[in-house]
Design a protein around this motif. Structure first.
Motif, PDB file in Angstrom:
ATOM      1  N   LEU A  37       1.052   5.899   1.774  1.00 21.12           N
ATOM      2  CA  LEU A  37       1.001   6.288   2.339  1.00 21.12           C
ATOM      3  C   LEU A  37       2.505   7.640   2.544  1.00 21.12           C
ATOM      4  N   SER A  38       2.456   8.420   3.869  1.00 20.86           N
ATOM      5  CA  SER A  38       2.944   9.519   3.749  1.00 20.86           C
ATOM      6  C   SER A  38       4.822   9.256   3.685  1.00 20.86           C
ATOM      7  N   GLU A  39       5.240  10.206   3.112  1.00 15.86           N
ATOM      8  CA  GLU A  39       6.980   9.388   2.294  1.00 15.86           C
ATOM      9  C   GLU A  39       7.691   9.261   3.856  1.00 15.86           C
ATOM     10  N   ASP A  40       6.629   9.975   4.854  1.00 20.67           N
ATOM     11  CA  ASP A  40       8.185   9.524   6.216  1.00 20.67           C
ATOM     12  C   ASP A  40       7.981   8.022   6.832  1.00 20.67           C
ATOM     13  N   VAL A  41       6.365   7.565   6.719  1.00 25.76           N
ATOM     14  CA  VAL A  41       6.377   6.661   6.800  1.00 25.76           C
ATOM     15  C   VAL A  41       6.960   4.887   5.875  1.00 25.76           C
ATOM     16  N   VAL A  42       7.013   5.652   4.535  1.00 30.13           N
ATOM     17  CA  VAL A  42       7.571   4.575   3.826  1.00 30.13           C
ATOM     18  C   VAL A  42       9.064   4.982   4.121  1.00 30.13           C
ATOM     19  N   SER A  43      10.013   6.047   4.194  1.00 36.15           N
ATOM     20  CA  SER A  43      11.059   5.505   4.641  1.00 36.15           C
ATOM     21  C   SER A  43      11.488   4.926   5.668  1.00 36.15           C
ATOM     22  N   ARG A  44      10.444   5.091   6.780  1.00 35.76           N
ATOM     23  CA  ARG A  44      10.957   4.009   7.614  1.00 35.76           C
ATOM     24  C   ARG A  44      10.135   2.402   7.585  1.00 35.76           C
ATOM     25  N   ILE A  45      10.243   2.341   6.774  1.00 36.15           N
ATOM     26  CA  ILE A  45       9.427   0.222   6.670  1.00 36.15           C
ATOM     27  C   ILE A  45      10.827  -0.322   7.198  1.00 36.15           C
ATOM     28  N   ASP A  46      11.839  -0.092   6.084  1.00 40.38           N
ATOM     29  CA  ASP A  46      12.712  -0.773   6.882  1.00 40.38           C
ATOM     30  C   ASP A  46      13.697  -0.907   7.825  1.00 40.38           C
ATOM     31  N   ASP A  66      -1.172  11.474   9.243  1.00 34.11           N
ATOM     32  CA  ASP A  66      -1.359  11.594   7.310  1.00 34.11           C
ATOM     33  C   ASP A  66      -2.836  10.675   8.180  1.00 34.11           C
ATOM     34  N   PRO A  67      -4.027  11.765   6.595  1.00 31.71           N
ATOM     35  CA  PRO A  67      -5.302  10.684   6.141  1.00 31.71           C
ATOM     36  C   PRO A  67      -4.375   9.533   5.983  1.00 31.71           C
ATOM     37  N   GLY A  68      -3.798   9.645   5.115  1.00 32.91           N
ATOM     38  CA  GLY A  68      -3.539   7.936   3.562  1.00 32.91           C
ATOM     39  C   GLY A  68      -2.944   7.102   4.361  1.00 32.91           C
ATOM     40  N   THR A  69      -2.610   7.251   5.252  1.00 33.91           N
ATOM     41  CA  THR A  69      -1.789   6.615   6.290  1.00 33.91           C
ATOM     42  C   THR A  69      -3.121   5.966   6.792  1.00 33.91           C
ATOM     43  N   GLN A  70      -3.262   6.455   7.315  1.00 35.94           N
ATOM     44  CA  GLN A  70      -3.995   6.163   8.879  1.00 35.94           C
ATOM     45  C   GLN A  70      -5.538   4.936   7.929  1.00 35.94           C
ATOM     46  N   GLY A  71      -5.621   6.193   6.849  1.00 31.97           N
ATOM     47  CA  GLY A  71      -6.714   4.780   5.941  1.00 31.97           C
ATOM     48  C   GLY A  71      -6.302   3.265   6.065  1.00 31.97           C
ATOM     49  N   VAL A  72      -4.562   3.294   5.564  1.00 30.29           N
ATOM     50  CA  VAL A  72      -4.167   2.465   4.855  1.00 30.29           C
ATOM     51  C   VAL A  72      -4.288   1.646   6.628  1.00 30.29           C
ATOM     52  N   HIS A  78       0.482  -1.370  -0.169  1.00 28.99           N
ATOM     53  CA  HIS A  78       0.265   0.197   0.126  1.00 28.99           C
ATOM     54  C   HIS A  78       0.646   1.346   0.033  1.00 28.99           C
ATOM     55  N   GLU A  79       2.297   0.998  -0.249  1.00 32.74           N
ATOM     56  CA  GLU A  79       3.854   2.002  -0.032  1.00 32.74           C
ATOM     57  C   GLU A  79       2.705   3.248  -1.213  1.00 32.74           C
ATOM     58  N   SER A  80       1.898   4.012  -2.241  1.00 37.23           N
ATOM     59  CA  SER A  80       1.667   4.772  -2.911  1.00 37.23           C
ATOM     60  C   SER A  80       0.292   5.640  -2.215  1.00 37.23           C
TER      61      SER A  80
END
Length: 425
Positions: free
Chosen positions: A192-201, A212-218, A188-190
């Motif tokens: 997510l916020s950039e900050d969350v994507v940067s911390r996935i690993d 971020d609303p998009g991240t909260q939805g995911v 669901h990376e698309s």
């Protein structure tokens, strides 16, 4: 002095009225923790930057964005402490506290520093109370820490207190869940916020904290670690809940609670207050069984929490009461140098005897001094005369020695005439 100067943004002066309330909270904490066997510790306000990089975690907002770090004159990287647990764990290792009877139970208070958006209850220089227990992985440690913070918040008068409770499992047990969450986030990376994507690993669990609303939805449909607790982790969490039930501490299970620091394992918790609005957190913490080892010490389980003074006072409103200062005696003086010296000496002698004594430091007339004493609510008033003697205001014909007056006032004034503060129900 230059005109128009003010404190830097994100810092505030703690004026006497609020300082009295903070002192009252420290007194309540000292009594509460002392009764439970906790001892006070005071760590440096600045530490090696490496301590927080290793202890707090490089993926946290604290290390990435909020630390006040600088190079000192010796070329060493120094940071104003942003939190207290890493410092306490460092002290435990540095001073060989693992050789003491375990667990070691400590509490602290003092200023901390984070560069974040200043707002009510959240300043860049802020004060916290904290408690830490190192050397035991028993669920009773977690429950005792939670119960003590609950008791402190009630004693302070915090309103609308709620306890959110969760578990992150052990470091080993979390590995399989971490992979599952990473796979879900990448799918669901698309969104997510950039900050969350940067911390996935590095730290995928922090996605649960995202605004971020998009991240909260995911994250609303993300797999939950609490659903996968098993074995010792599940037993530990169940026992913590049973112990909290036994002492009547209410809680709400929150499977999305992850806290903001990398070192947490197993139990995590946060107390919130309905009185604080969006910034509802008052205090919280959890277990950190790998932190001491991460800082170079032996494998040592630990748990702890911190609570902010500003947040506690906002949540308490006017419910935390601090008694007005008590003046046992006001020593006025006639308009004469010898009388003023006599008043000064007399006050010093009576203060040494344990009494609360004030004198005039402005040079007012004797009558004005006595009126000032009345406004202070002084329990007794004396007047130093030009011949060096001192008389009670109502017994002008009879000089009284400091020893005699100390005895008379001690007999008539209780050793603790007024509590330093009280809370209302």
């Amino acid at each position: 002095m230059a005109q128009g100067l003010s404190t830097p943004r994100g810092t505030v002066d703690v004026l006497p009225d609020e300082a009295g309330k903070r002192d009252r909270i420290v007194q309540l904490a000292a009594d509460l923790f002392g009764a439970a066997g906790y001892r006070h510790i005071d760590t440096p306000i600045f530490e090696s930057t490496e301590l927080f990089k290793r202890g707090v975690g490089g993926s946290t907002d604290i290390v990435r964005k909020e630390m006040y770090s600088f190079e000192d004159n010796g070329g060493r990287e120094i940071t104003l402490r942003p939190e207290g647990t890493a410092s306490v764990a460092r002290a435990y290792v540095q001073h060989g506290m693992q050789k003491l009877p375990q667990p070691v139970k400590l509490w602290y208070s003092g200023p901390f520093f984070r560069y974040e958006r200043a707002q009510a209850g959240r300043q860049r220089q802020f004060a916290q109370l904290g408690a830490e227990v190192l050397g035991s992985d028993a669920p009773a440690v977690d429950a005792e820490l939670i119960a003590l913070l609950h008791q402190l918040l009630l004693a302070v008068g915090c309103q609308g207190v709620r306890l959110r409770l969760g578990s992150l499992g052990s470091i080993e047990a979390r590995a399989s869940y971490r992979q599952k969450l990473q796979d879900y986030l990448r799918a669901h990376e698309s969104d997510l916020s950039e900050d969350v994507v940067s911390r996935i690993d590095e730290n995928p669990l922090r996605a649960f904290d995202a605004d971020d609303p998009g991240t909260q939805g995911v994250m609303a449909s993300a797999p939950l670690l609490l659903d996968e607790l098993a074995g010792d982790d599940a037993d530990h969490f169940a026992e913590v809940r049973l112990l909290l039930d036994a002492v009547g501490v209410p809680y709400e299970i929150d499977p999305t609670l992850v806290r903001g620091l990398d070192y947490y394992t197993r139990t995590v918790f946060e107390f919130t207050s309905d009185a604080l609005g969006a910034q509802s957190g008052v205090g919280g913490g959890g277990r950190y069984d790998g932190l001491v080892e991460q800082l170079g010490g032996p494998a040592t389980p630990g748990a702890g929490w911190a609570a902010g003074f500003e947040r506690m006072l906002l949540a308490a409103g006017d419910r935390l009461e601090v008694a007005p200062r008590v003046v046992d005696l006001f020593v006025a003086a006639e308009d004469d140098p010898a009388a003023r010296r006599s008043a000064f000496t007399y006050a010093a002698q009576l203060r040494a005897a344990g009494l609360r004594v004030e004198i005039d430091l402005v040079g007012r007339s004797t009558n004005a001094q006595l009126k000032a004493a009345a406004k202070l609510g002084a329990r007794a008033k004396a007047v130093a005369l030009a011949d060096g003697s001192v008389v009670l205001d109502r017994e002008r014909d009879t000089p009284v020695s400091a020893e005699e007056l100390a005895e008379r006032l001690t007999l008539s004034v209780p050793s603790d005439p007024t509590p330093q503060g009280a809370t209302t129900a």
